[in-house]
Structures are given as structure tokens and as C-alpha cells.
Design an enzyme around this catalytic site. Structure first.
Site, mmCIF file in Angstrom:
data_model
loop_
_atom_site.group_PDB
_atom_site.id
_atom_site.type_symbol
_atom_site.label_atom_id
_atom_site.label_comp_id
_atom_site.label_asym_id
_atom_site.label_seq_id
_atom_site.Cartn_x
_atom_site.Cartn_y
_atom_site.Cartn_z
ATOM 1 C CE LYS A 52 -3.764 -2.316 2.461
ATOM 2 N NZ LYS A 52 -4.390 -2.574 3.759
ATOM 3 C CD GLN A 96 -3.311 -4.983 6.888
ATOM 4 O OE1 GLN A 96 -3.379 -3.977 6.203
ATOM 5 N NE2 GLN A 96 -3.833 -6.128 6.502
ATOM 6 C CG ASP A 119 -9.612 -0.955 5.288
ATOM 7 O OD1 ASP A 119 -9.364 -1.241 4.094
ATOM 8 O OD2 ASP A 119 -8.854 -1.257 6.222
#
Length: 292
Positions: A52, A96, A119
Site C-alpha cells: 500500500k 491493518q 477501508d
């Protein structure tokens, strides 16, 4: 049989975003800034987060990586989230997953500002998605929808079977595919560990989204001719012939299913790259909202 090349499509999307960023810079606008929090040293998570960060660098985004040790307390993590929520320089951020056992994932996801939740996991954004309102879509389902659109795969009126009911893929996928949208208007069935007559259901499917988390679960005898296959799974399977001792396998037995499929995603190189591309697209959307 046509391979749905997520790597190529994701690169196309990144190029489109990079051009947009150049335009923003020429106008004197602030470029998007994505932050990521990584707790611990899980190998797969580290690889994913680093990908990312590299993607941000490539397209001209600013990026910040916050690495915390495995023993980080829930309180410490929640404080970091609060810091990012109130930092006007950060447009969007992710935490994460998975997190260490001492941290409540649900509490963490609830703490993220919905306006920075790129997200798409916060209940506010999930609710807006369910009501078909503008929002941040979960990156993996969003990537699948984009893949179907860009390959011009007909979904209207088709029988879609989603294997798996997770909050991250299965449930949002079923909602998006049933909505009135370009890659939508489908009749959707969600199957899971308690479903009966699974093979009879999958054999009726025009499109199958496999997100069940069991390597090579879906086999050729479970699908009909010309089925469209989206394989979300990725598992390390021991393989003595490989230098690293394993190979990557999806939830679909590629060799047997690909003989019947009209379209199929590979593993790796299918859904995975699309997830990162759509996270970047969500971050761009967050920046544009902040500009407004």
C-alpha cells in the site's frame, strides 16, 4: 476462458489516479494522504501494508506508516486512532487486521472516524452502503465490482452465489450485487458452513464469488459451463517443489474449474491487486470531500 487480470486493471486505475493527482498539484490542491497502522509483525500484514505504501508513492499520494509492537495495549492503539482522527493532514487511514488478541477489533473499527474510514468497515459506512448512499465501499468487494464492470461482464438478472458471509467480503458483496448498479441487479444467494445441498446451489450459478477461506474448496464438478469465477481466497499451501516451501492457492481449484469457466480470476494477481487500487480510490474520494 478469459483470465480476469486484476494486476493489469489495478495498474490502469493507479494510472488514472496518478493523472488526477497531477491535476490537483497543478491547481495547487493538497494531494491525498493515506496512513496505516500496523500492530505486530505478522508477515502477510507487513507485506500487504508495504504494498500500500509503495502504491501511494507511485501515484503521488503522501503516506504515513505507524508501526506498533505486538504488545501494544488497546488503550494505546485507540489513542493513535484518535490522533489520526483529529489530524487534518490525514485524509484517510486503515488499521491493518488481524490485531493481537489483547485488542478488541470491533472497538477499534468503531473508533475510526467514518469520514476517514477508507477501508469501509465502520457501521456508518456499511449502513450507507446497504442503503445505496454515497460512501466508502469495502475495498475488496469494490474491487470485484470494478473488475466485473471493466470486463463488461453481464450481471443483470444473473444467478450469483457468494461463498462466505464475512463482514469484509461475503455480506457486502451480496448487497452490492443485488443493488441497481452497473455490476448489479443480480439474484444473489449466500452460502456458508451451515448451507445444505451446496453443490446443487453452485451448479445453478452464473457467477460465483468464492470467499470461504478454504483452499481449493470449489472444484470443477461443482460448477456449470461458462460460469464466471471470482476467487477471493489466498492460502499458503505446502509445496516442496517451491524454493520457499509453499505455493499460493485460492478458494477455487483452478485447474478443474478453469476448464468450464468463461472468466476466472487467478491467485495471485486477481482480486488482491484490486483491493489496494480501490483503497487508493477511496482515499482520493476522502481528499475530494475534505476539499469541498
Amino acid at each position: 476462458m478469459i483470465i480476469l487480470d486484476g494486476k493489469k486493471v489495478s495498474n490502469d486505475i493507479k494510472e488514472e489516479i496518478a493523472e488526477h493527482v497531477k491535476s490537483m498539484i497543478s491547481k495547487g490542491d493538497k494531494v491525498p494522504h493515506l496512513a496505516a497502522i500496523l500492530v505486530g509483525s505478522d508477515g502477510a500484514s507487513m507485506t500487504y501494508v508495504n504494498a500500500k505504501v509503495k502504491a501511494c508513492q507511485r501515484i503521488g499520494f503522501n503516506s504515513t506508516l505507524i508501526e506498533l509492537p505486538e504488545y501494544t495495549s488497546e488503550e494505546e492503539l485507540l489513542q493513535k486512532i484518535h490522533d489520526l482522527n483529529t489530524n487534518n493532514d490525514i485524509d484517510g487511514f486503515i488499521v491493518q487486521l488481524p490485531l493481537p488478541k489483547q485488542i478488541d477489533e470491533q472497538k477499534v473499527l468503531m473508533a475510526i472516524d467514518p469520514n476517514k474510514d477508507v477501508d469501509g468497515f465502520h457501521p456508518v459506512n456499511v449502513g450507507r452502503m446497504a442503503l445505496d448512499l454515497p460512501t466508502f465501499l469495502p475495498a475488496t468487494p469494490y474491487g470485484i465490482m470494478e473488475l466485473l464492470e471493466r470486463y463488461q461482464i453481464e450481471t443483470s438478472g444473473k444467478n450469483v452465489v457468494v461463498l462466505g458471509r464475512s463482514h469484509i467480503v461475503g455480506r457486502p458483496m451480496s448487497i452490492l450485487m443485488s443493488q441497481k448498479r452497473k455490476a448489479g441487479d443480480a439474484t444473489v444467494t449466500v452460502v456458508h458452513s451451515r448451507s445444505k445441498n451446496l453443490e446443487a446451489i453452485t451448479k445453478e450459478a452464473d457467477i460465483i464469488v468464492a470467499a470461504i477461506g478454504i483452499s481449493e474448496f470449489l472444484t470443477g464438478d461443482m460448477v456449470k459451463e461458462d460460469v464466471v469465477i471470482i476467487d477471493v481466497g489466498i492460502t499458503r499451501v505446502p509445496d516442496a517443489t517451491k524454493k520457499n516451501g509453499y505455493r499460493l492457492a485460492g478458494d477455487v481449484h483452478f485447474e478443474s474449474v478453469s476448464q468450464k469457466a468463461s472468466y476466472i480470476t487467478p491467485v495471485p494477481g486477481g482480486v488482491g491487486p484490486m483491493t489496494i487500487a480501490m483503497l487508493l480510490k477511496n482515499t482520493l474520494l476522502a481528499r475530494e470531500r475534505h476539499n469541498q
